[in-house]
Design a protein around this motif. Structure first.
Motif, PDB file in Angstrom:
ATOM      1  N   MET A   1       0.827  -1.199   0.000  1.00 28.92           N
ATOM      2  CA  MET A   1       0.000   0.000   0.000  1.00 28.92           C
ATOM      3  C   MET A   1       0.871   1.263   0.000  1.00 28.92           C
ATOM      4  SD  MET A   1      -3.323   0.878   0.441  1.00 28.92           S
ATOM      5  CE  MET A   1      -4.240   2.269   0.964  1.00 28.92           C
ATOM      6  N   THR A   2       1.835   1.332   0.907  1.00 32.97           N
ATOM      7  CA  THR A   2       2.702   2.498   0.988  1.00 32.97           C
ATOM      8  C   THR A   2       3.535   2.659  -0.276  1.00 32.97           C
ATOM      9  OG1 THR A   2       2.809   2.251   3.373  1.00 32.97           O
ATOM     10  CG2 THR A   2       4.471   3.636   2.379  1.00 32.97           C
ATOM     11  N   ASN A   4       2.739   1.719  -3.264  1.00 33.64           N
ATOM     12  CA  ASN A   4       1.847   2.217  -4.323  1.00 33.64           C
ATOM     13  C   ASN A   4       1.618   3.712  -4.183  1.00 33.64           C
ATOM     14  OD1 ASN A   4       1.561  -0.273  -5.526  1.00 33.64           O
ATOM     15  ND2 ASN A   4      -0.301  -0.800  -4.417  1.00 33.64           N
ATOM     16  N   ASN A   5       1.449   4.186  -2.947  1.00 33.26           N
ATOM     17  CA  ASN A   5       1.270   5.620  -2.726  1.00 33.26           C
ATOM     18  C   ASN A   5       2.513   6.397  -3.150  1.00 33.26           C
ATOM     19  OD1 ASN A   5      -1.309   5.287  -1.742  1.00 33.26           O
ATOM     20  ND2 ASN A   5      -0.725   5.440   0.408  1.00 33.26           N
ATOM     21  N   LYS A   8       2.586   6.555  -6.905  1.00 35.39           N
ATOM     22  CA  LYS A   8       1.561   7.497  -7.361  1.00 35.39           C
ATOM     23  C   LYS A   8       2.015   8.942  -7.140  1.00 35.39           C
ATOM     24  CE  LYS A   8      -3.282   8.670  -6.837  1.00 35.39           C
ATOM     25  NZ  LYS A   8      -4.451   8.639  -5.995  1.00 35.39           N
ATOM     26  N   THR A   9       2.599   9.203  -5.977  1.00 37.96           N
ATOM     27  CA  THR A   9       3.107  10.544  -5.675  1.00 37.96           C
ATOM     28  C   THR A   9       4.190  10.931  -6.677  1.00 37.96           C
ATOM     29  OG1 THR A   9       2.597  10.327  -3.328  1.00 37.96           O
ATOM     30  CG2 THR A   9       4.246  11.976  -3.920  1.00 37.96           C
ATOM     31  N   TYR A  97       0.514  15.892  -2.064  1.00 42.02           N
ATOM     32  CA  TYR A  97       0.779  15.234  -0.781  1.00 42.02           C
ATOM     33  C   TYR A  97      -0.484  15.089   0.066  1.00 42.02           C
ATOM     34  CZ  TYR A  97       5.596  15.556  -2.085  1.00 42.02           C
ATOM     35  OH  TYR A  97       6.780  15.416  -2.748  1.00 42.02           O
ATOM     36  N   GLN A  99      -3.392  14.445  -1.170  1.00 37.82           N
ATOM     37  CA  GLN A  99      -4.231  13.417  -1.805  1.00 37.82           C
ATOM     38  C   GLN A  99      -3.777  12.017  -1.424  1.00 37.82           C
ATOM     39  OE1 GLN A  99      -3.971  14.154  -5.987  1.00 37.82           O
ATOM     40  NE2 GLN A  99      -5.077  16.098  -5.862  1.00 37.82           N
ATOM     41  N   ASN A 100      -2.486  11.870  -1.144  1.00 39.51           N
ATOM     42  CA  ASN A 100      -1.934  10.528  -0.903  1.00 39.51           C
ATOM     43  C   ASN A 100      -1.823  10.188   0.567  1.00 39.51           C
ATOM     44  OD1 ASN A 100      -1.661   9.934  -3.631  1.00 39.51           O
ATOM     45  ND2 ASN A 100       0.271  11.043  -3.731  1.00 39.51           N
TER      46      ASN A 100
END
Length: 100
Positions: A1-2, A4-5, A8-9, A97, A99-100
């Motif tokens: 999960m982290t 992926n964030n 994405k960032t 930042y 958003q994530n």
């Protein structure tokens, strides 16, 4: 999960950099200063006019003009509502930042 964030960032930042590069390319004689200001904004996304004088080696009137152009393009948003000692935010970058 982290992870992926993080990806994405990173992708969001790359996309934003491309968008900002397209905007700053059209600054004519000011292109070099506009590019320097953009790089500074990634390091310090909330700035005052005084914050950019030394790093860009420009005068206060030049800094005011450059920041004014960035405001018109929606790159910077004035935060304080003051006539003096204004602070400006690079909101598109900060929003990545939040958003994530």
């Amino acid at each position: 999960m982290t992870a992926n964030n993080g990806v994405k960032t990173f992708e969001s930042i790359l996309s934003l950099k491309q968008e900002m590069n397209q905007l700053t390319i059209n600054f004519g004689k000011k292109t070099q200063n506009a590019s320097k200001l953009m790089e500074l904004l990634y390091q310090k996304p909330i700035i005052s006019i005084n914050d950019i004088l030394e790093p860009l080696s420009i005068s206060k009137p030049t800094a005011n003009s450059l920041v004014g152009n960035f405001e018109k393009l929606g790159i910077l948003k004035e935060l304080t509502g003051y006539n003096r000692n204004k602070l400006f935010a690079f909101e598109k970058y900060l929003s990545i930042y939040s958003q994530n």
